[in-house]
Design an enzyme around this catalytic site. Structure first.
Site, PDB file in Angstrom:
ATOM      1  N   LYS A  30      20.493   6.171  -5.427  1.00 38.85           N
ATOM      2  CA  LYS A  30      19.397   6.984  -4.875  1.00 38.85           C
ATOM      3  C   LYS A  30      20.012   8.018  -3.934  1.00 38.85           C
ATOM      4  O   LYS A  30      20.734   7.666  -3.005  1.00 38.85           O
ATOM      5  CB  LYS A  30      18.404   6.115  -4.101  1.00 38.85           C
ATOM      6  CG  LYS A  30      17.252   6.928  -3.503  1.00 38.85           C
ATOM      7  CD  LYS A  30      16.201   6.039  -2.867  1.00 38.85           C
ATOM      8  CE  LYS A  30      16.471   5.690  -1.436  1.00 38.85           C
ATOM      9  NZ  LYS A  30      16.325   6.816  -0.492  1.00 38.85           N
ATOM     10  N   ASP A  57      15.398  11.304  -4.505  1.00 41.02           N
ATOM     11  CA  ASP A  57      14.270  10.934  -3.633  1.00 41.02           C
ATOM     12  C   ASP A  57      13.954  12.077  -2.666  1.00 41.02           C
ATOM     13  O   ASP A  57      14.388  12.067  -1.521  1.00 41.02           O
ATOM     14  CB  ASP A  57      14.692   9.651  -2.889  1.00 41.02           C
ATOM     15  CG  ASP A  57      13.674   9.159  -1.886  1.00 41.02           C
ATOM     16  OD1 ASP A  57      12.507   9.559  -1.966  1.00 41.02           O
ATOM     17  OD2 ASP A  57      14.073   8.352  -1.018  1.00 41.02           O
ATOM     18  N   LYS A  59      10.614  13.454  -2.498  1.00 41.83           N
ATOM     19  CA  LYS A  59       9.195  13.299  -2.105  1.00 41.83           C
ATOM     20  C   LYS A  59       8.456  14.639  -2.003  1.00 41.83           C
ATOM     21  O   LYS A  59       8.008  15.057  -0.931  1.00 41.83           O
ATOM     22  CB  LYS A  59       9.086  12.565  -0.764  1.00 41.83           C
ATOM     23  CG  LYS A  59       9.675  11.162  -0.768  1.00 41.83           C
ATOM     24  CD  LYS A  59       9.379  10.440   0.535  1.00 41.83           C
ATOM     25  CE  LYS A  59       9.969   9.058   0.598  1.00 41.83           C
ATOM     26  NZ  LYS A  59      11.434   9.015   0.728  1.00 41.83           N
ATOM     27  N   THR A 119       5.760   3.439   4.264  1.00 41.17           N
ATOM     28  CA  THR A 119       5.699   2.143   4.964  1.00 41.17           C
ATOM     29  C   THR A 119       5.788   2.347   6.482  1.00 41.17           C
ATOM     30  O   THR A 119       5.480   1.442   7.240  1.00 41.17           O
ATOM     31  CB  THR A 119       6.813   1.191   4.488  1.00 41.17           C
ATOM     32  OG1 THR A 119       8.013   1.930   4.395  1.00 41.17           O
ATOM     33  CG2 THR A 119       6.491   0.574   3.158  1.00 41.17           C
ATOM     34  N   ARG A 211      21.989  -0.624   2.898  1.00 42.40           N
ATOM     35  CA  ARG A 211      23.030  -1.248   3.717  1.00 42.40           C
ATOM     36  C   ARG A 211      23.512  -2.615   3.258  1.00 42.40           C
ATOM     37  O   ARG A 211      24.667  -2.958   3.504  1.00 42.40           O
ATOM     38  CB  ARG A 211      22.551  -1.280   5.178  1.00 42.40           C
ATOM     39  CG  ARG A 211      22.602   0.112   5.794  1.00 42.40           C
ATOM     40  CD  ARG A 211      21.732   0.230   7.009  1.00 42.40           C
ATOM     41  NE  ARG A 211      20.317   0.252   6.661  1.00 42.40           N
ATOM     42  CZ  ARG A 211      19.335   0.466   7.529  1.00 42.40           C
ATOM     43  NH1 ARG A 211      19.621   0.643   8.804  1.00 42.40           N
ATOM     44  NH2 ARG A 211      18.078   0.488   7.125  1.00 42.40           N
TER      45      ARG A 211
HETATM   46  O1  C5P Z   1      19.706   0.348   4.065  1.00 41.13           O
HETATM   47  P1  C5P Z   1      18.360   0.044   3.460  1.00 41.13           P
HETATM   48  O2  C5P Z   1      18.438  -0.951   2.318  1.00 41.13           O
HETATM   49  O3  C5P Z   1      17.337  -0.342   4.508  1.00 41.13           O
HETATM   50  O4  C5P Z   1      17.903   1.439   2.831  1.00 41.13           O
HETATM   51  C1  C5P Z   1      16.690   1.556   2.156  1.00 41.13           C
HETATM   52  C2  C5P Z   1      16.558   2.915   1.550  1.00 41.13           C
HETATM   53  O5  C5P Z   1      15.245   3.029   1.028  1.00 41.13           O
HETATM   54  C3  C5P Z   1      16.717   4.071   2.532  1.00 41.13           C
HETATM   55  O6  C5P Z   1      17.260   5.183   1.796  1.00 41.13           O
HETATM   56  C4  C5P Z   1      15.307   4.354   2.979  1.00 41.13           C
HETATM   57  O7  C5P Z   1      15.113   5.680   3.358  1.00 41.13           O
HETATM   58  C5  C5P Z   1      14.528   4.057   1.691  1.00 41.13           C
HETATM   59  N1  C5P Z   1      13.135   3.693   1.911  1.00 41.13           N
HETATM   60  C6  C5P Z   1      12.731   2.613   2.688  1.00 41.13           C
HETATM   61  N2  C5P Z   1      11.403   2.331   2.837  1.00 41.13           N
HETATM   62  C7  C5P Z   1      10.487   3.089   2.248  1.00 41.13           C
HETATM   63  C8  C5P Z   1      10.864   4.176   1.462  1.00 41.13           C
HETATM   64  C9  C5P Z   1      12.210   4.458   1.321  1.00 41.13           C
HETATM   65  O8  C5P Z   1      13.566   1.906   3.218  1.00 41.13           O
HETATM   66  N3  C5P Z   1       9.215   2.764   2.362  1.00 41.13           N
END
Ligand code: C5P
Length: 233
Positions: A30, A57, A59, A119, A211
């Site tokens: 992504k 992504d 949006k 979220t 992460r």
């Molecule tokens: O590091 P982590 O697993 O928390 O990253 C989640 C990814 O998904 C990030 O790129 C974040 O911006 C994205 N994301 C999220 N929650 C959302 C939409 C997108 O964590 N509701």
């Protein structure tokens, strides 16, 4: 095809390539606003040329004609998934699909998924600032239905919404779910997290993992462990 999309949330190109070169085979990644606005679409083209699948992504949310033209240009990048805000309405979403079809490379348009409610938007903010009445979950389902009726392929949603969205929109309507952590990982800034096992149980089609993989001591092994769960192996 991979069910795990790795969020390339890095601030330098060096980190992106050091990470990707650890993998022997193509993966699903992504790429979001941070990388795109720092390095332009060149980084998207380069990652694609390495053979990886890409969820871009960005949006989108604008008037229908602008979104149509923008999507036409994104489709020309030959990415696999793009997204937009369902709040732009059905005319915007239909225009997005038209644009993607016009820009499709070799007749195959990117999949298009909708963000329903971010979220980060609380129940209170949705009701009192955005003036959208009702329960967040009901609004999410209603926006998902609108996305489906407008010809979109799925939504980004929380693991807790995936089942209800499949019930409302059908099992072939894609649910793409971030907020994933392995059982003993730190939650970082995420509030409600779920494991890949729970995401699979809830019927999530794809998970977005940042992460837990990028900061893992062995990112390749962690990726494969998560992917095995998502493939149901
Ligand atoms: O590091 P982590 O697993 O928390 O990253 C989640 C990814 O998904 C990030 O790129 C974040 O911006 C994205 N994301 C999220 N929650 C959302 C939409 C997108 O964590 N509701």
């Amino acid at each position: 095809m991979s069910k795990t999309m790795v969020a390339l949330d890095f601030s330098t190109r060096k980190e992106v390539y050091e990470f990707l070169l650890k993998f022997k085979e193509p993966i699903y990644v992504k790429i979001g606003m941070e990388l795109t606005y720092s390095f332009g679409f060149e980084i998207v083209r380069e990652v694609k040329a390495m053979g990886h699948q890409i969820f871009l992504d960005l949006k989108l949310h604008d008037i229908p004609n602008t979104v149509k033209q923008a999507m036409k240009n994104l489709a020309k990048l030959d990415v696999d998934v793009v997204n937009l805000h369902a709040a732009g309405g059905s005319a915007m979403m239909k225009a997005a699909i038209e644009g993607l079809k016009e820009g499709a490379v070799n007749g195959k348009r990117p999949l298009c998924i909708a963000v329903t409610q971010l979220t980060s938007t609380s129940q209170e903010a949705m009701n009192e600032e955005l003036l959208i009445p009702g329960d967040v979950k009901d609004v999410v389902i209603s926006y998902a239905k609108l996305a489906k009726e407008s010809g979109l392929d799925g939504v980004v949603c929380s693991v807790h919404e995936a089942k209800a969205i499949h019930e409302a929109c059908g099992s072939d309507f894609l649910t793409v779910t971030p907020g994933i952590r392995l059982a003993d990982d730190s939650k970082d800034d995420q509030k409600r997290v779920a494991t890949p096992v729970f995401a699979k149980e809830q019927g999530c089609d794809y998970i977005v993992v940042g992460r837990s993989i990028t900061k893992s001591a062995n990112p390749v092994a962690t990726y494969h462990e998560i992917e095995k769960t998502m493939e149901g192996k």
